[in-house]
Design a protein around this motif. Structure first.
Motif, PDB file in Angstrom:
ATOM      1  N   ALA A 262       0.819  -1.210   0.000  1.00  0.00           N
ATOM      2  CA  ALA A 262       0.000   0.000   0.000  1.00  0.00           C
ATOM      3  C   ALA A 262       0.854   1.262   0.000  1.00  0.00           C
ATOM      4  CB  ALA A 262      -0.931   0.005   1.198  1.00  0.00           C
ATOM      5  N   GLY A 263       2.093   1.168   0.462  1.00  0.00           N
ATOM      6  CA  GLY A 263       2.953   2.340   0.508  1.00  0.00           C
ATOM      7  C   GLY A 263       3.595   2.628  -0.826  1.00  0.00           C
ATOM      8  N   ASN A 264       4.277   3.747  -0.886  1.00  0.00           N
ATOM      9  CA  ASN A 264       4.947   4.136  -2.105  1.00  0.00           C
ATOM     10  C   ASN A 264       6.329   4.660  -1.729  1.00  0.00           C
ATOM     11  OD1 ASN A 264       5.599   5.272  -4.668  1.00  0.00           O
ATOM     12  ND2 ASN A 264       3.414   5.341  -5.089  1.00  0.00           N
ATOM     13  N   GLU A 265       7.302   4.494  -2.594  1.00  0.00           N
ATOM     14  CA  GLU A 265       8.657   4.925  -2.283  1.00  0.00           C
ATOM     15  C   GLU A 265       8.866   6.415  -2.462  1.00  0.00           C
ATOM     16  OE1 GLU A 265      11.510   2.523  -4.292  1.00  0.00           O
ATOM     17  OE2 GLU A 265      10.783   0.686  -3.369  1.00  0.00           O
ATOM     18  N   ASP A 266       7.916   7.109  -3.042  1.00  0.00           N
ATOM     19  CA  ASP A 266       8.014   8.548  -3.244  1.00  0.00           C
ATOM     20  C   ASP A 266       6.835   9.222  -2.543  1.00  0.00           C
ATOM     21  OD1 ASP A 266       8.455  11.110  -4.098  1.00  0.00           O
ATOM     22  OD2 ASP A 266       8.171  10.697  -6.227  1.00  0.00           O
ATOM     23  N   PRO A 267       7.101  10.114  -1.574  1.00  0.00           N
ATOM     24  CA  PRO A 267       5.984  10.738  -0.849  1.00  0.00           C
ATOM     25  C   PRO A 267       5.115  11.627  -1.737  1.00  0.00           C
ATOM     26  CG  PRO A 267       8.059  11.758  -0.223  1.00  0.00           C
ATOM     27  CD  PRO A 267       8.396  10.571  -1.073  1.00  0.00           C
ATOM     28  N   TYR A 268       5.671  12.195  -2.808  1.00  0.00           N
ATOM     29  CA  TYR A 268       4.892  13.021  -3.720  1.00  0.00           C
ATOM     30  C   TYR A 268       3.882  12.172  -4.495  1.00  0.00           C
ATOM     31  CZ  TYR A 268       8.275  16.654  -2.725  1.00  0.00           C
ATOM     32  OH  TYR A 268       9.052  17.571  -2.084  1.00  0.00           O
ATOM     33  N   VAL A 269       4.314  10.999  -4.945  1.00  0.00           N
ATOM     34  CA  VAL A 269       3.418  10.091  -5.661  1.00  0.00           C
ATOM     35  C   VAL A 269       2.339   9.585  -4.708  1.00  0.00           C
ATOM     36  CG1 VAL A 269       3.274   7.885  -6.886  1.00  0.00           C
ATOM     37  CG2 VAL A 269       5.171   9.432  -7.337  1.00  0.00           C
ATOM     38  N   ALA A 270       2.718   9.252  -3.470  1.00  0.00           N
ATOM     39  CA  ALA A 270       1.743   8.789  -2.484  1.00  0.00           C
ATOM     40  C   ALA A 270       0.703   9.873  -2.200  1.00  0.00           C
ATOM     41  CB  ALA A 270       2.451   8.373  -1.204  1.00  0.00           C
ATOM     42  N   ALA A 271       1.134  11.135  -2.109  1.00  0.00           N
ATOM     43  CA  ALA A 271       0.204  12.238  -1.864  1.00  0.00           C
ATOM     44  C   ALA A 271      -0.722  12.441  -3.057  1.00  0.00           C
ATOM     45  CB  ALA A 271       0.972  13.519  -1.559  1.00  0.00           C
ATOM     46  N   ASN A 272      -0.184  12.375  -4.265  1.00  0.00           N
ATOM     47  CA  ASN A 272      -1.028  12.520  -5.459  1.00  0.00           C
ATOM     48  C   ASN A 272      -2.066  11.407  -5.543  1.00  0.00           C
ATOM     49  OD1 ASN A 272      -0.267  14.928  -6.734  1.00  0.00           O
ATOM     50  ND2 ASN A 272       1.578  13.961  -7.541  1.00  0.00           N
ATOM     51  N   GLN A 273      -1.669  10.167  -5.247  1.00  0.00           N
ATOM     52  CA  GLN A 273      -2.613   9.053  -5.281  1.00  0.00           C
ATOM     53  C   GLN A 273      -3.701   9.231  -4.229  1.00  0.00           C
ATOM     54  OE1 GLN A 273      -0.112   5.625  -4.836  1.00  0.00           O
ATOM     55  NE2 GLN A 273       0.398   5.556  -7.016  1.00  0.00           N
ATOM     56  N   ALA A 274      -3.322   9.691  -3.036  1.00  0.00           N
ATOM     57  CA  ALA A 274      -4.303   9.896  -1.970  1.00  0.00           C
ATOM     58  C   ALA A 274      -5.296  10.991  -2.353  1.00  0.00           C
ATOM     59  CB  ALA A 274      -3.605  10.246  -0.660  1.00  0.00           C
ATOM     60  N   PHE A 275      -4.823  12.089  -2.928  1.00  0.00           N
ATOM     61  CA  PHE A 275      -5.728  13.173  -3.305  1.00  0.00           C
ATOM     62  C   PHE A 275      -6.592  12.804  -4.503  1.00  0.00           C
ATOM     63  CE2 PHE A 275      -3.429  15.885  -0.408  1.00  0.00           C
ATOM     64  CZ  PHE A 275      -4.456  16.685   0.064  1.00  0.00           C
ATOM     65  N   ASP A 276      -6.073  11.972  -5.409  1.00  0.00           N
ATOM     66  CA  ASP A 276      -6.913  11.488  -6.510  1.00  0.00           C
ATOM     67  C   ASP A 276      -8.062  10.639  -5.962  1.00  0.00           C
ATOM     68  OD1 ASP A 276      -5.366  12.783  -8.386  1.00  0.00           O
ATOM     69  OD2 ASP A 276      -4.245  10.976  -8.981  1.00  0.00           O
ATOM     70  N   ALA A 277      -7.754   9.758  -5.015  1.00  0.00           N
ATOM     71  CA  ALA A 277      -8.785   8.922  -4.403  1.00  0.00           C
ATOM     72  C   ALA A 277      -9.774   9.768  -3.598  1.00  0.00           C
ATOM     73  CB  ALA A 277      -8.143   7.868  -3.508  1.00  0.00           C
ATOM     74  N   LEU A 278      -9.268  10.772  -2.882  1.00  0.00           N
ATOM     75  CA  LEU A 278     -10.139  11.656  -2.104  1.00  0.00           C
ATOM     76  C   LEU A 278     -11.073  12.436  -3.027  1.00  0.00           C
ATOM     77  CD1 LEU A 278     -10.778  12.672   0.758  1.00  0.00           C
ATOM     78  CD2 LEU A 278      -9.076  14.457   0.397  1.00  0.00           C
ATOM     79  N   ARG A 279     -10.564  12.923  -4.140  1.00  0.00           N
ATOM     80  CA  ARG A 279     -11.393  13.640  -5.104  1.00  0.00           C
ATOM     81  C   ARG A 279     -12.509  12.752  -5.638  1.00  0.00           C
ATOM     82  NH1 ARG A 279     -11.475  12.968 -10.195  1.00  0.00           N
ATOM     83  NH2 ARG A 279      -9.404  12.049 -10.253  1.00  0.00           N
ATOM     84  N   ARG A 280     -12.168  11.492  -5.986  1.00  0.00           N
ATOM     85  CA  ARG A 280     -13.183  10.575  -6.502  1.00  0.00           C
ATOM     86  C   ARG A 280     -14.257  10.294  -5.456  1.00  0.00           C
ATOM     87  NH1 ARG A 280      -8.516   8.137  -8.680  1.00  0.00           N
ATOM     88  NH2 ARG A 280      -8.463   6.630  -6.971  1.00  0.00           N
ATOM     89  N   ARG A 281     -13.857  10.124  -4.214  1.00  0.00           N
ATOM     90  CA  ARG A 281     -14.846   9.864  -3.157  1.00  0.00           C
ATOM     91  C   ARG A 281     -15.714  11.080  -2.885  1.00  0.00           C
ATOM     92  NH1 ARG A 281     -12.185   5.823   1.259  1.00  0.00           N
ATOM     93  NH2 ARG A 281     -11.758   4.155  -0.215  1.00  0.00           N
ATOM     94  N   ILE A 282     -15.142  12.261  -2.954  1.00  0.00           N
ATOM     95  CA  ILE A 282     -15.941  13.482  -2.773  1.00  0.00           C
ATOM     96  C   ILE A 282     -16.941  13.619  -3.916  1.00  0.00           C
ATOM     97  CG2 ILE A 282     -15.821  16.002  -2.829  1.00  0.00           C
ATOM     98  CD1 ILE A 282     -13.258  15.774  -1.158  1.00  0.00           C
ATOM     99  N   GLU A 283     -16.492  13.353  -5.147  1.00  0.00           N
ATOM    100  CA  GLU A 283     -17.414  13.407  -6.290  1.00  0.00           C
ATOM    101  C   GLU A 283     -18.556  12.409  -6.126  1.00  0.00           C
ATOM    102  OE1 GLU A 283     -14.627  14.802 -10.029  1.00  0.00           O
ATOM    103  OE2 GLU A 283     -14.667  12.684  -9.491  1.00  0.00           O
ATOM    104  N   ASP A 284     -18.241  11.183  -5.671  1.00  0.00           N
ATOM    105  CA  ASP A 284     -19.284  10.184  -5.438  1.00  0.00           C
ATOM    106  C   ASP A 284     -20.257  10.648  -4.357  1.00  0.00           C
ATOM    107  OD1 ASP A 284     -18.150   8.563  -7.346  1.00  0.00           O
ATOM    108  OD2 ASP A 284     -17.132   7.257  -5.892  1.00  0.00           O
ATOM    109  N   HIS A 285     -19.730  11.241  -3.291  1.00  0.00           N
ATOM    110  CA  HIS A 285     -20.571  11.725  -2.203  1.00  0.00           C
ATOM    111  C   HIS A 285     -21.510  12.831  -2.696  1.00  0.00           C
ATOM    112  CE1 HIS A 285     -21.851  12.926   1.771  1.00  0.00           C
ATOM    113  NE2 HIS A 285     -21.546  14.172   1.448  1.00  0.00           N
ATOM    114  N   VAL A 286     -21.000  13.744  -3.494  1.00  0.00           N
ATOM    115  CA  VAL A 286     -21.826  14.838  -4.015  1.00  0.00           C
ATOM    116  C   VAL A 286     -22.901  14.292  -4.947  1.00  0.00           C
ATOM    117  CG1 VAL A 286     -21.776  16.896  -5.490  1.00  0.00           C
ATOM    118  CG2 VAL A 286     -20.060  16.592  -3.707  1.00  0.00           C
ATOM    119  N   ARG A 287     -22.568  13.286  -5.774  1.00  0.00           N
ATOM    120  CA  ARG A 287     -23.570  12.674  -6.653  1.00  0.00           C
ATOM    121  C   ARG A 287     -24.682  12.007  -5.847  1.00  0.00           C
ATOM    122  NH1 ARG A 287     -19.204  10.146  -9.220  1.00  0.00           N
ATOM    123  NH2 ARG A 287     -18.342  11.580 -10.719  1.00  0.00           N
TER     124      ARG A 287
END
Length: 116
Positions: free
Chosen positions: A79-104
């Protein structure tokens, strides 16, 4: 709209560049839901490995006026990533998708299946 954002670095020294990237990604979330109150982000080192690099994980929680949306709590072997920037981008992409689902769901744009 400015979102109140708190960023915590766990097991690693704070990085201003990573902090700025996280703040920018948090600001962009307001495009998908205008009622986000706050965003809490924790960047942590999962394991320290000498030869293969450290593994980083990012947990993010967005508090909306009627719910809390969280990502990054899966504890899978890879589940982890060797680059903290990539891990942060993946987390925010997932958060954005969940927020979009919640709003729908909130506005009723999700199809429901009829009972048979």
């Amino acid at each position: 709209m400015d979102i109140s954002t708190s960023i915590t670095f766990d097991g690693m020294p704070p990085s201003e560049a990573l902090r700025e990237m996280i703040l920018e990604r948090a600001r962009r979330l307001s495009r998908f839901a205008d009622d986000i109150i706050s965003c809490d982000v924790v960047v942590s080192v999962d394991e320290r490995r000498h030869r293969h690099g450290n593994r980083y994980s990012v947990r993010a929680r967005a508090t909306l006026r009627d719910d809390v949306v969280e990502v990054g709590h899966a504890h899978e072997p890879d589940a982890g990533n060797e680059d903290p920037y990539v891990a942060a981008n993946q987390a925010f992409d997932a958060l954005r998708r969940r927020i979009e689902d919640h709003v729908r769901r909130r506005r009723g744009s999700v199809k429901t299946h009829a009972d048979r």
